[in-house]
Design a protein around this motif. Structure first.
Motif, PDB file in Angstrom:
ATOM      1  N   GLN A  71      -6.003  24.168 -70.945  1.00 19.12           N
ATOM      2  CA  GLN A  71      -5.587  23.994 -69.551  1.00 19.12           C
ATOM      3  C   GLN A  71      -5.027  22.589 -69.333  1.00 19.12           C
ATOM      4  O   GLN A  71      -3.988  22.412 -68.686  1.00 19.12           O
ATOM      5  N   ASP A 125     -11.592  29.549 -61.342  1.00 16.79           N
ATOM      6  CA  ASP A 125     -11.484  28.098 -61.510  1.00 16.79           C
ATOM      7  C   ASP A 125     -10.260  27.728 -62.360  1.00 16.79           C
ATOM      8  O   ASP A 125      -9.672  26.664 -62.169  1.00 16.79           O
ATOM      9  N   GLU A 126      -9.857  28.603 -63.299  1.00 15.70           N
ATOM     10  CA  GLU A 126      -8.631  28.327 -64.043  1.00 15.70           C
ATOM     11  C   GLU A 126      -7.421  28.340 -63.113  1.00 15.70           C
ATOM     12  O   GLU A 126      -6.545  27.470 -63.200  1.00 15.70           O
ATOM     13  N   THR A 165      -7.404  25.209 -61.090  1.00 14.52           N
ATOM     14  CA  THR A 165      -7.115  24.053 -61.934  1.00 14.52           C
ATOM     15  C   THR A 165      -5.619  23.889 -62.161  1.00 14.52           C
ATOM     16  O   THR A 165      -5.091  22.771 -62.136  1.00 14.52           O
ATOM     17  N   ARG A 174      -3.293  16.176 -62.798  1.00 13.11           N
ATOM     18  CA  ARG A 174      -4.680  16.578 -62.618  1.00 13.11           C
ATOM     19  C   ARG A 174      -5.477  16.388 -63.894  1.00 13.11           C
ATOM     20  O   ARG A 174      -4.944  16.507 -64.989  1.00 13.11           O
ATOM     21  N   VAL A 198      -8.739  18.128 -65.639  1.00 15.62           N
ATOM     22  CA  VAL A 198      -9.493  19.374 -65.486  1.00 15.62           C
ATOM     23  C   VAL A 198     -10.991  19.135 -65.305  1.00 15.62           C
ATOM     24  O   VAL A 198     -11.686  19.974 -64.725  1.00 15.62           O
ATOM     25  N   MET A 250     -11.494  17.197 -61.582  1.00 21.34           N
ATOM     26  CA  MET A 250     -11.301  18.115 -60.456  1.00 21.34           C
ATOM     27  C   MET A 250     -12.597  18.796 -60.057  1.00 21.34           C
ATOM     28  O   MET A 250     -12.839  19.078 -58.877  1.00 21.34           O
ATOM     29  N   ARG A 251     -13.444  19.044 -61.037  1.00 24.56           N
ATOM     30  CA  ARG A 251     -14.675  19.769 -60.781  1.00 24.56           C
ATOM     31  C   ARG A 251     -15.746  18.909 -60.110  1.00 24.56           C
ATOM     32  O   ARG A 251     -16.837  19.402 -59.809  1.00 24.56           O
TER      33      ARG A 251
END
Length: 267
Positions: free
Chosen positions: A186, A208-209, A212, A239, A241, A244-245
């Motif tokens: 990703q 979530d993918e 993302t 971004r 990955v 972002m979470r």
């Protein structure tokens, strides 16, 4: 008119022109007697701007892949209108890495260029560029059997990019990979997209993918698939990955999408 009464004109909002326009798309599958068996997609409409990254999510059997195959001209529609504003057919990356086992990595990437008769010198330069972009330079002479599943998918992406098509269609390309490999790819795909700014339509089961990767997420209903929601993803680019979470908005939006997926009449 006095200065006090003059109004400052509002700046014009400049929107990217559409690369893809789909209007009331409907698709049915028939048996050998030409009786309608399954209405797969019904009255499905959406558009994608040039350079936009759009993900489509929905349950199994809702018609996500069917929509993508219609965009790629691999399936015919029953009704509706599909417009691709490009001179070339779109490139496509399938769920399973579709690399040819008897060719090296470099030869696989060069295949679309070879088929269209690109001169050897241009082929070589383009393949080297794509191998570098996808982190495959040191594997140029390897065979697919010597690569992991994630590396084989990199080859598929490099090959799809080699011909420099305007539109890239991706059908769950990371779906068969473990979670860690998916996160790595990703991040790689985000980096590649930043470098190329292709118009991308990406099919995934993973909420979530989708959040993302995408600028917008389209949520489909169960079969026959239609549009339930068109959600703008608020995160700036580039971004990370993982970072972002850590953002509460990521989980709020994840909850919103899952709520749509779980709702009656939703996906």
């Amino acid at each position: 008119m006095t200065a006090a009464l003059q109004k400052t004109p509002k700046p014009k909002v400049v929107c990217a022109p559409p690369a893809i326009e789909v209007t009331t798309l409907t698709k049915a599958f028939y048996n050998s007697d030409a009786d309608r068996v399954t209405l797969a997609v019904s009255d499905f409409s959406f558009s994608v701007a040039r350079g936009e990254f759009v993900c489509i999510v929905g349950p199994s059997g809702c018609g996500k892949t069917t929509v993508l195959r219609i965009l790629a001209d691999l399936e015919s529609k029953l009704s509706g209108e599909v417009k691709l504003h490009t001179d070339d057919a779109p490139a496509m990356v399938f769920q399973e890495a579709s690399v040819l086992p008897w060719l090296t990595v470099a030869q696989n990437v060069a295949l679309p260029l070879k088929l269209k008769g690109t001169p050897q010198a241009q082929q070589k330069a383009r393949v080297e560029e794509m191998l570098a972009l996808t982190g495959l330079t040191s594997f140029a002479n390897a065979r697919p059997s010597q690569l992991s599943g994630g590396m084989r998918q990199r080859v598929s992406v490099a090959r799809a990019l080699a011909d420099d098509r305007d539109i890239l269609l991706m059908d769950e390309p990371f779906g068969a990979l473990d979670e860690q490999t998916r996160l790595v790819l990703q991040q790689e795909l985000l980096r590649i997209w930043e470098a190329t700014r292709k118009t991308v339509v990406f099919i995934t089961h993973s909420v979530d993918e989708a959040l993302t990767l995408a600028d917008r997420v389209l949520v489909m209903s169960p079969r026959p698939g239609t549009l339930v929601a068109d959600l703008k993803v608020p995160f700036e680019r580039p971004r990370d990955v993982v970072e972002m979470r850590r953002d509460k908005r990521f989980w709020d939006l994840t909850y919103e999408v899952w709520n749509l997926l779980a709702s009656p009449g939703g996906a």
